[in-house]
Design a protein around this motif. Sequence first.
Motif, short mmCIF file in Angstrom:
data_model
loop_
_atom_site.label_atom_id
_atom_site.label_comp_id
_atom_site.label_asym_id
_atom_site.label_seq_id
_atom_site.Cartn_x
_atom_site.Cartn_y
_atom_site.Cartn_z
N SER A 93 0.83 -1.21 0.00
CA SER A 93 0.00 0.00 0.00
C SER A 93 0.86 1.26 0.00
CB SER A 93 -0.91 0.02 1.23
OG SER A 93 -2.02 -0.83 1.04
N LEU A 94 1.89 1.25 0.87
CA LEU A 94 2.73 2.45 0.97
C LEU A 94 3.47 2.72 -0.34
CD1 LEU A 94 4.26 2.16 4.57
CD2 LEU A 94 2.37 3.61 3.79
N SER A 95 4.01 1.66 -0.96
CA SER A 95 4.81 1.91 -2.15
C SER A 95 3.95 2.37 -3.32
CB SER A 95 5.64 0.67 -2.52
OG SER A 95 4.81 -0.46 -2.58
N VAL A 96 2.79 1.75 -3.49
CA VAL A 96 1.92 2.16 -4.60
C VAL A 96 1.42 3.60 -4.38
CG1 VAL A 96 -0.20 1.66 -5.84
CG2 VAL A 96 1.21 -0.20 -5.02
N THR A 97 1.07 3.91 -3.12
CA THR A 97 0.59 5.25 -2.83
C THR A 97 1.69 6.29 -3.04
OG1 THR A 97 -0.90 4.31 -1.18
CG2 THR A 97 -0.53 6.67 -1.08
N LEU A 98 2.89 5.96 -2.57
CA LEU A 98 4.01 6.88 -2.77
C LEU A 98 4.23 7.14 -4.26
CD1 LEU A 98 6.34 8.39 -1.29
CD2 LEU A 98 7.78 6.41 -1.83
N GLY A 99 4.20 6.07 -5.04
CA GLY A 99 4.37 6.21 -6.48
C GLY A 99 3.31 7.12 -7.08
N PRO B 87 5.33 -7.26 -8.80
CA PRO B 87 3.93 -7.22 -8.37
C PRO B 87 3.83 -7.11 -6.86
CG PRO B 87 4.56 -9.44 -9.02
CD PRO B 87 5.74 -8.57 -9.30
N VAL B 88 2.77 -6.50 -6.36
CA VAL B 88 2.54 -6.43 -4.92
C VAL B 88 1.07 -6.64 -4.64
CG1 VAL B 88 4.36 -4.89 -4.10
CG2 VAL B 88 2.28 -3.92 -5.09
N GLY C 189 5.01 -6.83 -15.78
CA GLY C 189 4.09 -5.75 -16.19
C GLY C 189 3.13 -5.40 -15.08
N LEU C 190 2.50 -6.44 -14.51
CA LEU C 190 1.65 -6.22 -13.34
C LEU C 190 2.58 -5.82 -12.20
CD1 LEU C 190 -0.33 -9.51 -13.81
CD2 LEU C 190 -1.32 -7.25 -14.08
N SER C 191 2.51 -4.54 -11.79
CA SER C 191 3.59 -4.05 -10.93
C SER C 191 3.20 -2.81 -10.13
CB SER C 191 4.79 -3.70 -11.79
OG SER C 191 4.39 -2.73 -12.75
N ILE C 192 4.08 -2.46 -9.19
CA ILE C 192 3.92 -1.22 -8.43
C ILE C 192 3.79 -0.04 -9.38
CG2 ILE C 192 5.04 0.37 -6.82
CD1 ILE C 192 6.38 -1.96 -5.51
N LEU C 193 4.65 -0.02 -10.42
CA LEU C 193 4.65 1.09 -11.36
C LEU C 193 3.29 1.23 -12.04
CD1 LEU C 193 6.27 3.34 -12.68
CD2 LEU C 193 7.02 1.71 -14.41
N VAL D 163 -1.90 4.25 -12.64
CA VAL D 163 -3.37 4.27 -12.62
C VAL D 163 -3.88 5.14 -11.47
CG1 VAL D 163 -5.41 2.85 -12.21
CG2 VAL D 163 -3.65 2.06 -13.79
N LEU D 164 -3.29 4.98 -10.28
CA LEU D 164 -3.74 5.76 -9.13
C LEU D 164 -3.41 7.24 -9.29
CD1 LEU D 164 -2.97 3.51 -6.05
CD2 LEU D 164 -5.18 4.09 -7.04
N ALA D 165 -2.26 7.55 -9.90
CA ALA D 165 -1.89 8.96 -10.10
C ALA D 165 -2.98 9.66 -10.91
CB ALA D 165 -0.54 9.05 -10.82
N ILE D 166 -3.48 8.98 -11.95
CA ILE D 166 -4.55 9.57 -12.76
C ILE D 166 -5.82 9.72 -11.92
CG2 ILE D 166 -6.04 9.21 -14.78
CD1 ILE D 166 -3.67 7.67 -16.02
#
Lengths: 275, 282
Positions: B70-76, B234-235, B139-143, B148-151
Amino acid sequence: MKISARTSEKIAKTLIWTAAVFVLAVLMFIILYILVKGLPVINWGFLTQVPRSMGREGGVSSTIVGTLMVTSVAVLIAAPFGIGTAFYLAEYTKGGFITRVIRFSAESLAGIPSIVYGLFGFIFFVIYLDLGWSVLSGGLTLAFMILPTIIRTSEEAIRSVPKIYREVSFSLSATKTQTIFKVVLPSALRGIANGIILSIGRCIAETAAVMLTAGSALRMSRSLFDPTRTMAVHFYILAVEGISMENAYGTAALLIIIIFLINVVANTLVNRFVR
Amino acid sequence: MKNGFKDKLSERVFLALALSSISAIALITVFIVIQGAPIIGKVGLRDFIFGMTWAPSQGKFGIFPMIIGSLSVTLGAVVLGVPVGICGAVFLAEFAPAAVRNLFRPAIQLLAGIPSVVYGFWGLIFIVPFIRDNLGGPGLSILAGSIVLAIMILPTIITISEVQILALPRQYKEGALALGMTHWQAIYSVQLPAAKSGIVAAVVLGIGRAMGETMAVIMVLGNAPGIPTSILDPVRTLTTNIGIEMGYAAGDHRQALFATGIVLFVIIMILNITAQFITRKK
Protein backbone atom coordinates in the motif's frame (compact mmCIF):
# COMPACT_ATOMS: atom_id res chain seq x y z
CA MET A 1 23.74 30.33 -13.63
CA LYS A 2 20.84 32.55 -12.73
CA ILE A 3 17.80 32.38 -14.92
CA SER A 4 16.16 35.70 -15.63
CA ALA A 5 12.62 36.31 -14.39
CA ARG A 6 11.36 36.40 -17.94
CA THR A 7 12.92 33.06 -18.84
CA SER A 8 11.60 31.34 -15.72
CA GLU A 9 8.15 32.77 -16.48
CA LYS A 10 8.33 31.19 -19.92
CA ILE A 11 9.56 27.85 -18.62
CA ALA A 12 6.90 27.72 -15.90
CA LYS A 13 4.12 28.63 -18.31
CA THR A 14 5.23 26.00 -20.78
CA LEU A 15 5.41 23.34 -18.07
CA ILE A 16 1.99 24.18 -16.70
CA TRP A 17 0.36 24.22 -20.13
CA THR A 18 2.05 20.91 -20.91
CA ALA A 19 0.72 19.38 -17.69
CA ALA A 20 -2.80 20.60 -18.43
CA VAL A 21 -2.76 19.37 -22.02
CA PHE A 22 -1.35 16.06 -20.80
CA VAL A 23 -4.18 15.59 -18.28
CA LEU A 24 -6.80 16.31 -20.95
CA ALA A 25 -5.05 14.05 -23.44
CA VAL A 26 -4.94 11.11 -21.02
CA LEU A 27 -8.62 11.53 -20.20
CA MET A 28 -9.59 11.80 -23.86
CA PHE A 29 -7.48 8.79 -24.69
CA ILE A 30 -9.05 6.57 -22.01
CA ILE A 31 -12.59 7.61 -22.89
CA LEU A 32 -12.22 7.47 -26.66
CA TYR A 33 -10.46 4.12 -26.54
CA ILE A 34 -13.29 2.54 -24.52
CA LEU A 35 -15.97 4.21 -26.65
CA VAL A 36 -14.41 3.18 -29.96
CA LYS A 37 -14.19 -0.44 -28.83
CA GLY A 38 -17.45 -0.45 -26.89
CA LEU A 39 -19.99 1.58 -28.88
CA PRO A 40 -20.24 -0.92 -31.76
CA VAL A 41 -21.24 -3.59 -29.22
CA ILE A 42 -24.15 -1.56 -27.88
CA ASN A 43 -27.42 -2.12 -29.70
CA TRP A 44 -31.03 -2.75 -28.79
CA GLY A 45 -30.39 -6.43 -28.09
CA PHE A 46 -27.42 -5.65 -25.83
CA LEU A 47 -29.62 -3.38 -23.73
CA THR A 48 -32.69 -5.59 -23.55
CA GLN A 49 -31.43 -9.18 -23.41
CA VAL A 50 -30.37 -10.91 -20.22
CA PRO A 51 -26.74 -12.12 -20.14
CA ARG A 52 -26.31 -15.74 -21.26
CA SER A 53 -23.49 -18.19 -20.46
CA MET A 54 -21.94 -15.99 -17.75
CA GLY A 55 -22.13 -12.88 -19.93
CA ARG A 56 -20.30 -14.34 -22.90
CA GLU A 57 -23.45 -13.94 -24.93
CA GLY A 58 -26.65 -11.97 -24.68
CA GLY A 59 -26.91 -8.47 -23.28
CA VAL A 60 -26.76 -6.69 -19.96
CA SER A 61 -30.43 -5.97 -19.18
CA SER A 62 -30.45 -7.68 -15.78
CA THR A 63 -27.40 -5.66 -14.69
CA ILE A 64 -29.09 -2.42 -15.79
CA VAL A 65 -32.12 -3.36 -13.68
CA GLY A 66 -29.83 -4.35 -10.78
CA THR A 67 -28.00 -1.02 -10.96
CA LEU A 68 -31.29 0.90 -11.03
CA MET A 69 -32.70 -0.99 -8.05
CA VAL A 70 -29.59 -0.71 -5.86
CA THR A 71 -29.14 2.97 -6.70
CA SER A 72 -32.81 3.77 -6.02
CA VAL A 73 -32.68 2.14 -2.59
CA ALA A 74 -29.47 4.02 -1.74
CA VAL A 75 -30.79 7.42 -2.78
CA LEU A 76 -34.25 7.00 -1.25
CA ILE A 77 -32.70 6.09 2.11
CA ALA A 78 -29.77 8.52 2.11
CA ALA A 79 -31.56 11.63 0.79
CA PRO A 80 -33.88 12.33 3.77
CA PHE A 81 -31.11 11.74 6.30
CA GLY A 82 -28.54 13.71 4.34
CA ILE A 83 -30.80 16.68 3.57
CA GLY A 84 -32.11 16.72 7.15
CA THR A 85 -28.58 16.76 8.52
CA ALA A 86 -27.69 19.58 6.12
CA PHE A 87 -30.65 21.65 7.31
CA TYR A 88 -29.69 21.06 10.90
CA LEU A 89 -26.11 22.18 10.21
CA ALA A 90 -27.05 25.19 8.12
CA GLU A 91 -30.16 26.50 9.88
CA TYR A 92 -30.14 25.43 13.51
CA THR A 93 -26.68 25.09 14.97
CA LYS A 94 -24.64 27.99 16.13
CA GLY A 95 -21.34 26.14 16.35
CA GLY A 96 -20.64 24.28 19.56
CA PHE A 97 -19.92 20.69 20.43
CA ILE A 98 -22.72 18.86 18.58
CA THR A 99 -22.04 20.75 15.36
CA ARG A 100 -18.36 19.93 15.58
CA VAL A 101 -19.12 16.25 16.14
CA ILE A 102 -21.56 16.16 13.20
CA ARG A 103 -19.17 17.92 10.87
CA PHE A 104 -16.22 15.79 11.93
CA SER A 105 -18.20 12.58 11.40
CA ALA A 106 -19.50 13.65 8.01
CA GLU A 107 -16.02 14.54 6.79
CA SER A 108 -14.55 11.31 8.13
CA LEU A 109 -17.32 9.30 6.49
CA ALA A 110 -16.41 10.93 3.18
CA GLY A 111 -12.85 9.61 3.37
CA ILE A 112 -13.63 5.98 4.20
CA PRO A 113 -12.66 3.69 1.31
CA SER A 114 -15.47 1.87 -0.45
CA ILE A 115 -14.00 -1.53 0.41
CA VAL A 116 -14.46 -0.69 4.11
CA TYR A 117 -18.10 0.21 3.39
CA GLY A 118 -18.28 -3.15 1.69
CA LEU A 119 -16.87 -4.98 4.73
CA PHE A 120 -19.30 -3.17 6.99
CA GLY A 121 -22.28 -3.77 4.72
CA PHE A 122 -21.38 -7.44 4.44
CA ILE A 123 -21.16 -8.05 8.18
CA PHE A 124 -24.02 -5.74 9.19
CA PHE A 125 -26.65 -6.10 6.47
CA VAL A 126 -25.80 -9.43 4.85
CA ILE A 127 -24.90 -11.40 8.00
CA TYR A 128 -26.09 -9.62 11.14
CA LEU A 129 -29.47 -8.37 9.84
CA ASP A 130 -29.66 -11.52 7.72
CA LEU A 131 -30.66 -9.74 4.52
CA GLY A 132 -28.28 -11.93 2.55
CA TRP A 133 -26.63 -10.79 -0.66
CA SER A 134 -29.46 -8.66 -1.93
CA VAL A 135 -30.56 -5.46 -3.60
CA LEU A 136 -31.49 -4.19 -0.15
CA SER A 137 -28.08 -4.93 1.44
CA GLY A 138 -26.29 -3.32 -1.49
CA GLY A 139 -28.56 -0.27 -1.54
CA LEU A 140 -28.30 0.30 2.21
CA THR A 141 -24.50 0.01 2.09
CA LEU A 142 -24.35 2.55 -0.74
CA ALA A 143 -26.71 4.80 1.25
CA PHE A 144 -24.05 5.00 3.96
CA MET A 145 -21.43 5.73 1.34
CA ILE A 146 -23.23 8.61 -0.40
CA LEU A 147 -24.50 10.21 2.81
CA PRO A 148 -21.50 12.58 3.21
CA THR A 149 -21.81 13.78 -0.41
CA ILE A 150 -25.49 14.60 0.05
CA ILE A 151 -24.84 16.35 3.37
CA ARG A 152 -22.04 18.51 1.96
CA THR A 153 -23.72 19.54 -1.29
CA SER A 154 -27.08 20.19 0.41
CA GLU A 155 -25.47 22.27 3.14
CA GLU A 156 -23.68 24.38 0.53
CA ALA A 157 -26.93 24.83 -1.37
CA ILE A 158 -28.82 25.88 1.77
CA ARG A 159 -26.10 28.29 2.84
CA SER A 160 -26.06 29.95 -0.56
CA VAL A 161 -29.71 31.01 -0.17
CA PRO A 162 -29.45 34.77 0.58
CA LYS A 163 -30.10 35.75 4.19
CA ILE A 164 -32.58 38.37 3.09
CA TYR A 165 -35.02 35.63 1.97
CA ARG A 166 -35.25 34.37 5.52
CA GLU A 167 -35.50 37.86 6.98
CA VAL A 168 -38.33 38.81 4.67
CA SER A 169 -40.10 35.57 5.54
CA PHE A 170 -39.70 36.22 9.28
CA SER A 171 -40.85 39.81 8.88
CA LEU A 172 -44.05 38.47 7.32
CA SER A 173 -44.41 36.61 10.64
CA ALA A 174 -43.69 33.17 9.17
CA THR A 175 -42.33 30.70 11.69
CA LYS A 176 -38.91 29.11 11.33
CA THR A 177 -40.44 25.83 10.13
CA GLN A 178 -42.54 27.64 7.52
CA THR A 179 -39.50 29.63 6.41
CA ILE A 180 -37.43 26.48 5.96
CA PHE A 181 -40.05 24.53 4.03
CA LYS A 182 -41.64 27.34 2.01
CA VAL A 183 -38.71 29.67 1.38
CA VAL A 184 -35.31 28.08 1.92
CA LEU A 185 -36.02 24.58 0.60
CA PRO A 186 -37.46 25.70 -2.75
CA SER A 187 -34.56 28.10 -3.32
CA ALA A 188 -31.97 25.46 -2.44
CA LEU A 189 -33.68 22.71 -4.42
CA ARG A 190 -31.47 22.88 -7.52
CA GLY A 191 -28.30 22.64 -5.45
CA ILE A 192 -29.70 19.73 -3.46
CA ALA A 193 -30.77 17.98 -6.66
CA ASN A 194 -27.26 18.45 -8.01
CA GLY A 195 -25.82 16.64 -4.98
CA ILE A 196 -28.29 13.80 -5.37
CA ILE A 197 -27.49 13.38 -9.05
CA LEU A 198 -23.77 13.24 -8.28
CA SER A 199 -24.52 10.59 -5.64
CA ILE A 200 -26.43 8.56 -8.22
CA GLY A 201 -23.27 8.69 -10.32
CA ARG A 202 -21.20 7.40 -7.42
CA CYS A 203 -23.61 4.50 -6.86
CA ILE A 204 -23.51 3.50 -10.52
CA ALA A 205 -19.70 3.66 -10.58
CA GLU A 206 -19.15 1.73 -7.35
CA THR A 207 -17.83 -1.82 -7.52
CA ALA A 208 -16.13 -3.02 -4.32
CA ALA A 209 -18.91 -2.13 -1.90
CA VAL A 210 -21.76 -3.59 -3.99
CA MET A 211 -19.90 -6.74 -4.89
CA LEU A 212 -19.55 -7.66 -1.22
CA THR A 213 -23.16 -6.81 -0.36
CA ALA A 214 -25.42 -7.29 -3.40
CA GLY A 215 -23.60 -10.32 -4.73
CA SER A 216 -23.01 -11.03 -8.40
CA ALA A 217 -26.03 -13.06 -9.47
CA LEU A 218 -26.84 -12.68 -13.15
CA ARG A 219 -30.53 -13.54 -12.90
CA MET A 220 -33.03 -10.72 -13.24
CA SER A 221 -33.87 -9.52 -9.71
CA ARG A 222 -37.58 -9.52 -8.92
CA SER A 223 -37.55 -8.19 -5.37
CA LEU A 224 -35.44 -6.22 -2.92
CA PHE A 225 -34.37 -9.48 -1.30
CA ASP A 226 -32.95 -11.02 -4.47
CA PRO A 227 -29.21 -10.91 -5.07
CA THR A 228 -28.18 -8.85 -8.07
CA ARG A 229 -25.25 -7.71 -10.16
CA THR A 230 -24.71 -4.07 -11.13
CA MET A 231 -23.20 -2.93 -14.42
CA ALA A 232 -19.88 -1.96 -12.82
CA VAL A 233 -19.54 -5.36 -11.14
CA HIS A 234 -20.53 -7.09 -14.39
CA PHE A 235 -17.86 -5.18 -16.28
CA TYR A 236 -15.27 -6.04 -13.64
CA ILE A 237 -16.07 -9.76 -13.74
CA LEU A 238 -16.17 -9.90 -17.55
CA ALA A 239 -12.78 -8.18 -17.77
CA VAL A 240 -10.91 -9.83 -14.90
CA GLU A 241 -12.09 -13.35 -15.60
CA GLY A 242 -11.61 -12.78 -19.32
CA ILE A 243 -15.15 -13.98 -20.07
CA SER A 244 -15.83 -11.64 -22.95
CA MET A 245 -13.70 -8.61 -23.78
CA GLU A 246 -16.26 -7.51 -26.36
CA ASN A 247 -19.09 -7.35 -23.83
CA ALA A 248 -16.73 -5.82 -21.26
CA TYR A 249 -16.00 -2.94 -23.65
CA GLY A 250 -19.72 -2.56 -24.35
CA THR A 251 -20.59 -2.39 -20.64
CA ALA A 252 -17.75 0.06 -19.97
CA ALA A 253 -18.88 2.30 -22.82
CA LEU A 254 -22.43 2.22 -21.44
CA LEU A 255 -21.14 3.23 -17.99
CA ILE A 256 -19.10 6.11 -19.39
CA ILE A 257 -22.08 7.42 -21.38
CA ILE A 258 -24.31 7.28 -18.30
CA ILE A 259 -21.74 9.08 -16.10
CA PHE A 260 -21.28 11.69 -18.84
CA LEU A 261 -25.04 12.34 -19.02
CA ILE A 262 -25.25 12.56 -15.24
CA ASN A 263 -22.51 15.19 -15.19
CA VAL A 264 -24.23 17.18 -17.92
CA VAL A 265 -27.51 17.21 -15.98
CA ALA A 266 -25.73 18.12 -12.73
CA ASN A 267 -23.85 20.98 -14.38
CA THR A 268 -26.98 22.37 -16.01
CA LEU A 269 -28.66 22.44 -12.63
CA VAL A 270 -25.76 24.21 -10.92
CA ASN A 271 -25.19 26.75 -13.65
CA ARG A 272 -28.81 27.86 -13.53
CA PHE A 273 -28.63 27.74 -9.78
CA VAL A 274 -25.71 30.18 -9.64
CA ARG A 275 -27.12 32.28 -12.46
CA MET B 1 -48.17 28.80 20.87
CA LYS B 2 -48.99 26.10 18.35
CA ASN B 3 -46.36 27.48 15.96
CA GLY B 4 -43.77 27.57 18.70
CA PHE B 5 -44.43 23.90 19.30
CA LYS B 6 -44.09 23.12 15.61
CA ASP B 7 -40.75 24.93 15.47
CA LYS B 8 -39.47 22.95 18.44
CA LEU B 9 -40.70 19.74 16.86
CA SER B 10 -39.05 20.38 13.51
CA GLU B 11 -35.77 21.30 15.17
CA ARG B 12 -35.92 17.99 17.05
CA VAL B 13 -36.65 16.09 13.85
CA PHE B 14 -33.69 17.69 12.06
CA LEU B 15 -31.44 16.97 15.03
CA ALA B 16 -32.61 13.35 15.08
CA LEU B 17 -31.82 13.01 11.36
CA ALA B 18 -28.39 14.54 11.91
CA LEU B 19 -27.62 12.28 14.85
CA SER B 20 -28.67 9.15 12.97
CA SER B 21 -26.50 10.19 10.03
CA ILE B 22 -23.42 10.49 12.18
CA SER B 23 -24.15 7.29 14.07
CA ALA B 24 -23.16 5.70 10.75
CA ILE B 25 -19.50 6.18 11.52
CA ALA B 26 -19.89 4.66 14.99
CA LEU B 27 -21.78 1.69 13.56
CA ILE B 28 -19.11 1.09 10.91
CA THR B 29 -16.31 1.31 13.44
CA VAL B 30 -17.99 -0.99 15.95
CA PHE B 31 -18.91 -3.74 13.49
CA ILE B 32 -15.54 -3.84 11.77
CA VAL B 33 -13.66 -3.86 15.06
CA ILE B 34 -15.88 -6.59 16.55
CA GLN B 35 -15.22 -8.78 13.51
CA GLY B 36 -11.51 -8.13 13.20
CA ALA B 37 -10.26 -7.72 16.76
CA PRO B 38 -10.43 -11.40 17.88
CA ILE B 39 -7.96 -12.61 15.27
CA ILE B 40 -5.55 -9.78 16.13
CA GLY B 41 -5.81 -10.93 19.74
CA LYS B 42 -5.14 -14.52 18.67
CA VAL B 43 -2.19 -13.81 16.39
CA GLY B 44 -0.88 -10.89 18.44
CA LEU B 45 -0.86 -7.31 17.19
CA ARG B 46 2.88 -7.31 16.50
CA ASP B 47 2.87 -10.57 14.57
CA PHE B 48 -0.20 -9.47 12.63
CA ILE B 49 1.26 -6.14 11.53
CA PHE B 50 4.90 -7.18 11.14
CA GLY B 51 4.34 -10.80 10.14
CA MET B 52 5.90 -11.56 6.76
CA THR B 53 3.76 -14.51 5.73
CA TRP B 54 0.15 -14.43 4.62
CA ALA B 55 -0.98 -18.05 4.29
CA PRO B 56 -4.58 -18.34 5.49
CA SER B 57 -4.71 -22.10 4.87
CA GLN B 58 -1.83 -22.59 7.32
CA GLY B 59 -3.28 -20.10 9.78
CA LYS B 60 -0.53 -17.56 9.12
CA PHE B 61 -1.77 -14.00 9.02
CA GLY B 62 1.00 -11.45 8.62
CA ILE B 63 0.13 -8.31 6.67
CA PHE B 64 3.50 -6.54 6.58
CA PRO B 65 3.96 -7.17 2.82
CA MET B 66 0.54 -5.61 2.20
CA ILE B 67 1.41 -2.56 4.29
CA ILE B 68 4.59 -2.15 2.24
CA GLY B 69 2.52 -2.71 -0.91
CA SER B 70 0.00 0.00 0.00
CA LEU B 71 2.73 2.45 0.97
CA SER B 72 4.81 1.91 -2.15
CA VAL B 73 1.92 2.16 -4.60
CA THR B 74 0.59 5.25 -2.83
CA LEU B 75 4.01 6.88 -2.77
CA GLY B 76 4.37 6.21 -6.48
CA ALA B 77 0.95 7.76 -7.15
CA VAL B 78 1.88 10.84 -5.12
CA VAL B 79 5.23 11.30 -6.86
CA LEU B 80 3.59 11.05 -10.29
CA GLY B 81 0.24 12.68 -9.57
CA VAL B 82 0.87 15.57 -7.20
CA PRO B 83 3.14 17.74 -9.41
CA VAL B 84 0.80 17.30 -12.38
CA GLY B 85 -2.22 17.98 -10.15
CA ILE B 86 -0.81 21.19 -8.70
CA CYS B 87 0.18 22.35 -12.19
CA GLY B 88 -3.39 21.62 -13.29
CA ALA B 89 -4.77 23.67 -10.41
CA VAL B 90 -2.46 26.62 -11.14
CA PHE B 91 -3.42 26.36 -14.80
CA LEU B 92 -7.13 26.51 -14.02
CA ALA B 93 -6.83 29.29 -11.45
CA GLU B 94 -4.31 31.51 -13.24
CA PHE B 95 -3.49 30.69 -16.83
CA ALA B 96 -6.42 29.04 -18.55
CA PRO B 97 -8.40 31.24 -20.94
CA ALA B 98 -12.13 31.14 -20.14
CA ALA B 99 -12.94 28.87 -23.09
CA VAL B 100 -10.29 26.32 -22.10
CA ARG B 101 -11.38 26.48 -18.46
CA ASN B 102 -14.96 25.72 -19.46
CA LEU B 103 -13.74 22.59 -21.22
CA PHE B 104 -11.23 21.59 -18.55
CA ARG B 105 -13.48 21.77 -15.48
CA PRO B 106 -16.19 19.38 -16.76
CA ALA B 107 -13.44 17.11 -18.04
CA ILE B 108 -11.96 16.88 -14.54
CA GLN B 109 -15.44 16.22 -13.20
CA LEU B 110 -15.88 13.40 -15.69
CA LEU B 111 -12.47 12.04 -14.69
CA ALA B 112 -13.73 11.92 -11.09
CA GLY B 113 -16.99 10.22 -12.04
CA ILE B 114 -15.75 7.40 -14.25
CA PRO B 115 -15.89 4.05 -12.43
CA SER B 116 -12.54 3.06 -10.96
CA VAL B 117 -12.77 -0.34 -12.66
CA VAL B 118 -12.59 1.42 -16.01
CA TYR B 119 -9.23 2.93 -15.04
CA GLY B 120 -8.04 -0.45 -13.84
CA PHE B 121 -9.11 -2.03 -17.12
CA TRP B 122 -7.34 0.66 -19.13
CA GLY B 123 -4.23 0.08 -17.02
CA LEU B 124 -4.48 -3.64 -17.68
CA ILE B 125 -4.71 -3.36 -21.45
CA PHE B 126 -2.30 -0.44 -21.91
CA ILE B 127 0.06 0.28 -19.04
CA VAL B 128 0.75 -3.34 -18.08
CA PRO B 129 1.79 -4.58 -21.57
CA PHE B 130 3.77 -1.36 -22.10
CA ILE B 131 5.79 -1.93 -18.93
CA ARG B 132 6.27 -5.63 -19.70
CA ASP B 133 7.54 -4.95 -23.21
CA ASN B 134 9.70 -1.91 -22.49
CA LEU B 135 10.91 -2.15 -18.91
CA GLY B 136 10.76 -5.86 -18.20
CA GLY B 137 9.14 -7.83 -15.42
CA PRO B 138 5.60 -9.19 -15.50
CA GLY B 139 4.09 -5.75 -16.19
CA LEU B 140 1.65 -6.22 -13.34
CA SER B 141 3.59 -4.05 -10.93
CA ILE B 142 3.92 -1.22 -8.43
CA LEU B 143 4.65 1.09 -11.36
CA ALA B 144 1.43 0.14 -13.19
CA GLY B 145 -0.62 0.66 -10.01
CA SER B 146 1.07 3.99 -9.32
CA ILE B 147 0.30 5.29 -12.81
CA VAL B 148 -3.37 4.27 -12.62
CA LEU B 149 -3.74 5.76 -9.13
CA ALA B 150 -1.89 8.96 -10.10
CA ILE B 151 -4.55 9.57 -12.76
CA MET B 152 -7.33 8.73 -10.31
CA ILE B 153 -6.19 11.20 -7.63
CA LEU B 154 -5.80 14.08 -10.10
CA PRO B 155 -9.41 15.35 -9.73
CA THR B 156 -9.13 15.47 -5.93
CA ILE B 157 -5.86 17.41 -6.03
CA ILE B 158 -6.79 19.72 -8.90
CA THR B 159 -10.25 20.75 -7.65
CA ILE B 160 -9.31 21.30 -4.00
CA SER B 161 -6.06 23.14 -4.79
CA GLU B 162 -7.77 25.33 -7.37
CA VAL B 163 -10.40 26.39 -4.85
CA GLN B 164 -7.64 27.23 -2.35
CA ILE B 165 -5.74 29.37 -4.86
CA LEU B 166 -8.90 31.19 -5.96
CA ALA B 167 -9.92 31.81 -2.35
CA LEU B 168 -6.86 33.98 -1.67
CA PRO B 169 -7.52 37.73 -1.34
CA ARG B 170 -6.96 39.55 -4.65
CA GLN B 171 -4.51 41.88 -2.98
CA TYR B 172 -1.91 39.11 -2.64
CA LYS B 173 -1.52 38.76 -6.35
CA GLU B 174 -2.06 42.43 -7.16
CA GLY B 175 0.46 43.50 -4.54
CA ALA B 176 3.04 41.10 -5.92
CA LEU B 177 2.45 42.28 -9.48
CA ALA B 178 2.59 45.92 -8.36
CA LEU B 179 6.03 45.24 -6.89
CA GLY B 180 7.15 44.34 -10.39
CA MET B 181 7.02 40.56 -10.11
CA THR B 182 6.19 38.51 -13.15
CA HIS B 183 2.97 36.47 -13.08
CA TRP B 184 4.90 33.28 -12.34
CA GLN B 185 6.93 34.95 -9.55
CA ALA B 186 3.67 36.09 -7.98
CA ILE B 187 2.29 32.55 -8.17
CA TYR B 188 5.45 30.88 -6.98
CA SER B 189 6.54 33.20 -4.19
CA VAL B 190 3.21 34.64 -3.00
CA GLN B 191 0.12 32.70 -4.02
CA LEU B 192 1.32 29.10 -3.66
CA PRO B 193 2.92 29.68 -0.23
CA ALA B 194 -0.27 31.43 0.92
CA ALA B 195 -2.43 28.53 -0.28
CA LYS B 196 0.02 25.96 1.08
CA SER B 197 -2.10 24.50 3.86
CA GLY B 198 -5.06 23.96 1.54
CA ILE B 199 -2.88 22.32 -1.08
CA VAL B 200 -1.33 20.06 1.55
CA ALA B 201 -4.83 19.07 2.66
CA ALA B 202 -5.67 18.27 -0.97
CA VAL B 203 -2.60 16.05 -1.21
CA VAL B 204 -3.47 14.28 2.06
CA LEU B 205 -6.99 13.58 0.77
CA GLY B 206 -5.46 12.34 -2.49
CA ILE B 207 -3.23 9.98 -0.49
CA GLY B 208 -6.35 8.71 1.27
CA ARG B 209 -8.03 8.04 -2.05
CA ALA B 210 -5.01 6.21 -3.42
CA MET B 211 -4.65 4.14 -0.27
CA GLY B 212 -8.34 3.21 -0.28
CA GLU B 213 -8.75 2.30 -3.93
CA THR B 214 -9.42 -1.39 -4.50
CA MET B 215 -10.83 -2.64 -7.76
CA ALA B 216 -8.65 -0.59 -10.10
CA VAL B 217 -5.44 -1.77 -8.46
CA ILE B 218 -6.51 -5.41 -8.22
CA MET B 219 -6.41 -5.42 -12.02
CA VAL B 220 -2.87 -4.06 -12.43
CA LEU B 221 -0.83 -4.98 -9.34
CA GLY B 222 -0.44 -8.73 -9.81
CA ASN B 223 -1.40 -9.25 -6.16
CA ALA B 224 1.49 -11.47 -5.03
CA PRO B 225 1.75 -11.18 -1.24
CA GLY B 226 5.53 -10.77 -0.99
CA ILE B 227 7.90 -7.90 -0.24
CA PRO B 228 8.73 -6.14 -3.52
CA THR B 229 12.35 -5.43 -4.43
CA SER B 230 11.74 -3.12 -7.39
CA ILE B 231 8.95 -0.99 -8.78
CA LEU B 232 8.52 -3.59 -11.52
CA ASP B 233 7.53 -6.26 -8.99
CA PRO B 234 3.93 -7.22 -8.37
CA VAL B 235 2.54 -6.43 -4.92
CA ARG B 236 -0.60 -6.83 -2.90
CA THR B 237 -2.09 -3.91 -0.95
CA LEU B 238 -4.31 -3.88 2.14
CA THR B 239 -7.36 -3.14 0.01
CA THR B 240 -6.69 -5.74 -2.66
CA ASN B 241 -6.07 -8.35 0.02
CA ILE B 242 -9.66 -7.80 1.16
CA GLY B 243 -11.10 -7.45 -2.33
CA ILE B 244 -9.59 -10.66 -3.68
CA GLU B 245 -10.22 -13.01 -0.77
CA MET B 246 -13.45 -11.75 0.77
CA GLY B 247 -15.54 -13.70 -1.73
CA TYR B 248 -14.59 -17.11 -0.36
CA ALA B 249 -13.08 -16.48 3.09
CA ALA B 250 -14.61 -18.00 6.22
CA GLY B 251 -13.75 -18.38 9.89
CA ASP B 252 -10.33 -17.07 10.97
CA HIS B 253 -9.52 -16.16 7.40
CA ARG B 254 -12.54 -13.86 7.13
CA GLN B 255 -11.75 -12.32 10.51
CA ALA B 256 -8.20 -11.66 9.34
CA LEU B 257 -9.59 -9.77 6.34
CA PHE B 258 -11.67 -7.65 8.69
CA ALA B 259 -8.53 -7.09 10.75
CA THR B 260 -6.82 -5.92 7.54
CA GLY B 261 -9.80 -3.57 7.23
CA ILE B 262 -9.16 -2.23 10.74
CA VAL B 263 -5.54 -1.39 9.85
CA LEU B 264 -6.69 0.32 6.65
CA PHE B 265 -9.44 2.15 8.53
CA VAL B 266 -7.00 3.44 11.17
CA ILE B 267 -4.55 4.69 8.51
CA ILE B 268 -7.34 6.44 6.59
CA MET B 269 -8.78 8.02 9.75
CA ILE B 270 -5.35 9.41 10.65
CA LEU B 271 -5.10 10.89 7.13
CA ASN B 272 -8.63 12.33 7.35
CA ILE B 273 -8.05 13.89 10.72
CA THR B 274 -4.75 15.35 9.51
CA ALA B 275 -6.49 16.90 6.50
CA GLN B 276 -9.30 18.31 8.66
CA PHE B 277 -6.80 19.66 11.17
CA ILE B 278 -4.74 21.38 8.47
CA THR B 279 -7.74 23.08 6.88
CA ARG B 280 -9.23 24.13 10.20
CA LYS B 281 -6.04 25.72 11.53
CA LYS B 282 -6.24 28.42 8.89
